[in-house]
Design an enzyme around this catalytic site. Structure first.
Site, PDB file in Angstrom:
ATOM      1  N   ASP A  24       0.741  -1.141  -0.149  1.00 18.37           N
ATOM      2  CA  ASP A  24       0.310   0.049   0.145  1.00 18.37           C
ATOM      3  C   ASP A  24       0.611   1.427   0.101  1.00 18.37           C
ATOM      4  O   ASP A  24       1.823   1.337   0.689  1.00 18.37           O
ATOM      5  CB  ASP A  24      -0.866   0.096   1.186  1.00 18.37           C
ATOM      6  CG  ASP A  24      -2.128   0.915   0.842  1.00 18.37           C
ATOM      7  OD1 ASP A  24      -1.951   1.451  -0.448  1.00 18.37           O
ATOM      8  OD2 ASP A  24      -2.765   1.660   1.842  1.00 18.37           O
ATOM      9  N   TRP A  29       2.967   7.990  -2.224  1.00 20.05           N
ATOM     10  CA  TRP A  29       3.929   7.604  -2.063  1.00 20.05           C
ATOM     11  C   TRP A  29       4.283   9.036  -4.144  1.00 20.05           C
ATOM     12  O   TRP A  29       5.469  10.141  -3.945  1.00 20.05           O
ATOM     13  CB  TRP A  29       5.362   6.849  -3.275  1.00 20.05           C
ATOM     14  CG  TRP A  29       6.227   7.079  -3.168  1.00 20.05           C
ATOM     15  CD1 TRP A  29       7.154   6.911  -1.775  1.00 20.05           C
ATOM     16  CD2 TRP A  29       6.919   7.522  -4.168  1.00 20.05           C
ATOM     17  NE1 TRP A  29       8.319   6.818  -3.236  1.00 20.05           N
ATOM     18  CE2 TRP A  29       8.163   7.027  -4.501  1.00 20.05           C
ATOM     19  CE3 TRP A  29       6.175   6.989  -5.746  1.00 20.05           C
ATOM     20  CZ2 TRP A  29       9.492   6.810  -5.116  1.00 20.05           C
ATOM     21  CZ3 TRP A  29       7.329   7.392  -6.612  1.00 20.05           C
ATOM     22  CH2 TRP A  29       8.734   7.502  -6.379  1.00 20.05           C
ATOM     23  N   ASN A  72     -10.325  -2.884  -6.324  1.00 18.13           N
ATOM     24  CA  ASN A  72      -9.835  -1.990  -7.163  1.00 18.13           C
ATOM     25  C   ASN A  72     -10.237  -1.682  -8.555  1.00 18.13           C
ATOM     26  O   ASN A  72      -9.942  -0.349  -9.271  1.00 18.13           O
ATOM     27  CB  ASN A  72      -8.423  -2.654  -6.999  1.00 18.13           C
ATOM     28  CG  ASN A  72      -7.519  -2.504  -5.896  1.00 18.13           C
ATOM     29  OD1 ASN A  72      -6.793  -3.414  -6.430  1.00 18.13           O
ATOM     30  ND2 ASN A  72      -8.008  -1.477  -4.947  1.00 18.13           N
ATOM     31  N   ARG A  75     -11.399   2.121  -9.355  1.00 18.47           N
ATOM     32  CA  ARG A  75     -10.375   2.799  -9.792  1.00 18.47           C
ATOM     33  C   ARG A  75     -10.501   4.335 -10.726  1.00 18.47           C
ATOM     34  O   ARG A  75     -11.628   2.791 -11.543  1.00 18.47           O
ATOM     35  CB  ARG A  75      -8.775   2.754  -9.566  1.00 18.47           C
ATOM     36  CG  ARG A  75      -8.449   1.803  -8.342  1.00 18.47           C
ATOM     37  CD  ARG A  75      -6.994   2.026  -7.632  1.00 18.47           C
ATOM     38  NE  ARG A  75      -7.252   1.853  -5.984  1.00 18.47           N
ATOM     39  CZ  ARG A  75      -5.815   1.908  -5.727  1.00 18.47           C
ATOM     40  NH1 ARG A  75      -4.608   2.048  -5.886  1.00 18.47           N
ATOM     41  NH2 ARG A  75      -5.837   1.826  -4.275  1.00 18.47           N
ATOM     42  N   GLU A 211       1.094 -13.359  12.013  1.00 15.70           N
ATOM     43  CA  GLU A 211       1.253 -12.563  13.255  1.00 15.70           C
ATOM     44  C   GLU A 211       0.825 -11.186  12.067  1.00 15.70           C
ATOM     45  O   GLU A 211       0.987 -11.549  10.567  1.00 15.70           O
ATOM     46  CB  GLU A 211       2.588 -12.658  13.687  1.00 15.70           C
ATOM     47  CG  GLU A 211       2.958 -13.322  14.432  1.00 15.70           C
ATOM     48  CD  GLU A 211       2.492 -13.355  15.575  1.00 15.70           C
ATOM     49  OE1 GLU A 211       2.341 -11.825  15.993  1.00 15.70           O
ATOM     50  OE2 GLU A 211       2.099 -13.622  16.484  1.00 15.70           O
TER      51      GLU A 211
HETATM   52  C1  FPP Z   1      -2.243  -0.200  -3.282  1.00 11.03           C
HETATM   53  O1  FPP Z   1      -1.602   1.529  -3.222  1.00 11.03           O
HETATM   54  C2  FPP Z   1      -1.821  -0.270  -4.385  1.00 11.03           C
HETATM   55  C3  FPP Z   1      -1.963  -1.391  -5.900  1.00 11.03           C
HETATM   56  C4  FPP Z   1      -3.427  -0.424  -5.492  1.00 11.03           C
HETATM   57  C5  FPP Z   1      -0.661  -1.875  -6.604  1.00 11.03           C
HETATM   58  C6  FPP Z   1      -0.640  -2.638  -5.872  1.00 11.03           C
HETATM   59  C7  FPP Z   1       0.610  -2.948  -7.648  1.00 11.03           C
HETATM   60  C8  FPP Z   1       1.738  -2.914  -7.351  1.00 11.03           C
HETATM   61  C9  FPP Z   1       3.004  -2.540  -6.089  1.00 11.03           C
HETATM   62  C10 FPP Z   1       2.466  -2.534  -8.586  1.00 11.03           C
HETATM   63  C11 FPP Z   1       3.097  -3.845  -9.141  1.00 11.03           C
HETATM   64  C12 FPP Z   1       2.633  -5.567  -8.598  1.00 11.03           C
HETATM   65  C13 FPP Z   1       3.222  -6.640  -9.076  1.00 11.03           C
HETATM   66  C14 FPP Z   1       2.710  -7.504  -9.111  1.00 11.03           C
HETATM   67  C15 FPP Z   1       4.071  -6.719 -10.075  1.00 11.03           C
HETATM   68  P1  FPP Z   1      -2.803   2.802  -3.359  1.00 11.03           P
HETATM   69  O2  FPP Z   1      -2.286   2.923  -4.881  1.00 11.03           O
HETATM   70  O3  FPP Z   1      -3.239   1.948  -2.617  1.00 11.03           O
HETATM   71  O4  FPP Z   1      -1.726   3.840  -2.399  1.00 11.03           O
HETATM   72  P2  FPP Z   1      -2.385   4.954  -1.955  1.00 11.03           P
HETATM   73  O5  FPP Z   1      -2.879   4.371  -0.365  1.00 11.03           O
HETATM   74  O6  FPP Z   1      -1.594   5.612  -1.703  1.00 11.03           O
HETATM   75  O7  FPP Z   1      -3.611   5.469  -2.970  1.00 11.03           O
END
Ligand code: FPP
Length: 246
Positions: A24, A29, A72, A75, A211
């Site tokens: 997350d 970021w 998701n 989005r 955990e």
């Molecule tokens: C959550 O952060 C992250 C995701 C929904 C996507 C995770 C995907 C990756 C790390 C990309 C690559 C993965 C693989 C397996 C190649 P968010 O976007 O919800 O962050 P925020 O809460 O700061 O908005």
């Protein structure tokens, strides 16, 4: 760091830990830097590659990553499409490295809603890496714990309706054996990055005795060193599985 740089920094240690991660903080970021959210996801994918390479040295045999939840889809189309092409690119670019490093990749979740091309690529990488056994990388894509349990219950209900099992014979082990994760041990540890302290529908059945560690680090900043620090804290904890220590 580019996709092609080697990252094996830790000597191999003998341990079979199953660590599951809710990655997350990619959006925040990127936002902190005034960049589009997808830049955060791309950086996040680099962190995935580094962590997978570091697994043998960290003592992680099973790494399960929450990449895309059943929620998701809410989005923007741009972000969903961007994430889907990032997954496809990851599979294509990392296939050779996974085979070199002995990584077996599998995907859990409901594939029926994924683009057929991506679903085909997933089938391909699962077959391509099926002989590997050093690290078991499982990526949760269009995954939700409740959805997984509901699909499993439908499967069991069909088995009952067809007379293959009796309702009173259903055990916890039979449920585990029908979940998407049937090939995995339960996670020892679930880590969530970015400071959020929610479970968000991840491995609801499997994490009954896991955990949990909630790290403030945003996923694009999460390095193998971050994981090593978390594992150190984890190893200090006492796991009792509902029992008592003598
Ligand atoms: C959550 O952060 C992250 C995701 C929904 C996507 C995770 C995907 C990756 C790390 C990309 C690559 C993965 C693989 C397996 C190649 P968010 O976007 O919800 O962050 P925020 O809460 O700061 O908005």
């Amino acid at each position: 760091m580019s996709f092609d740089q080697p990252t094996q920094e830790y000597p191999s240690i003998d341990s079979n830990l199953h660590v599951a991660v809710i990655m997350d903080g990619n959006g925040r970021w990127a936002k902190n830097r005034g960049w589009p959210r997808l830049v955060g996801h791309r950086k996040g994918a680099e962190r995935v590659r580094e962590l997978v390479a570091a697994c043998p040295g960290l003592g992680i045999r099973y790494l399960t990553l929450y990449a895309f939840s059943t929620e998701n889809w809410k989005r923007t189309t741009e972000e969903v499409m961007g994430l889907m092409s990032l997954f496809a690119r990851y599979i294509k670019r990392e296939a050779a490295r996974m085979n070199r490093e002995g990584v077996r990749m599998r995907v859990i979740g409901d594939r029926s809603r994924l683009d057929p091309k991506l679903a085909g690529l997933i089938d391909w990488i699962e077959q391509e890496t099926a002989g590997n056994d050093t690290v078991h990388l499982t990526v949760a894509m269009n995954y939700g714990g409740r959805d997984e349990i509901a699909r499993t219950m439908k499967f069991l209900a069909r088995e009952v309706a067809e007379g293959r099992i009796a309702p009173e014979d259903i055990t916890e082990a039979m449920i585990s054996d029908r979940l998407d994760t049937r090939f995995l041990p339960d996670p020892d540890l679930v880590v969530r990055s970015s400071g959020e302290t929610r479970v968000s529908n991840f491995l609801l059945w499997q994490a009954a005795y896991s955990e949990y560690v909630f790290s403030p680090v945003l996923w694009p900043d999460f390095t193998p060193d971050t994981m090593q620090t978390i594992l150190h804290a984890f190893h200090m904890r006492e796991r009792r599985f509902g029992g008592v220590t003598v």
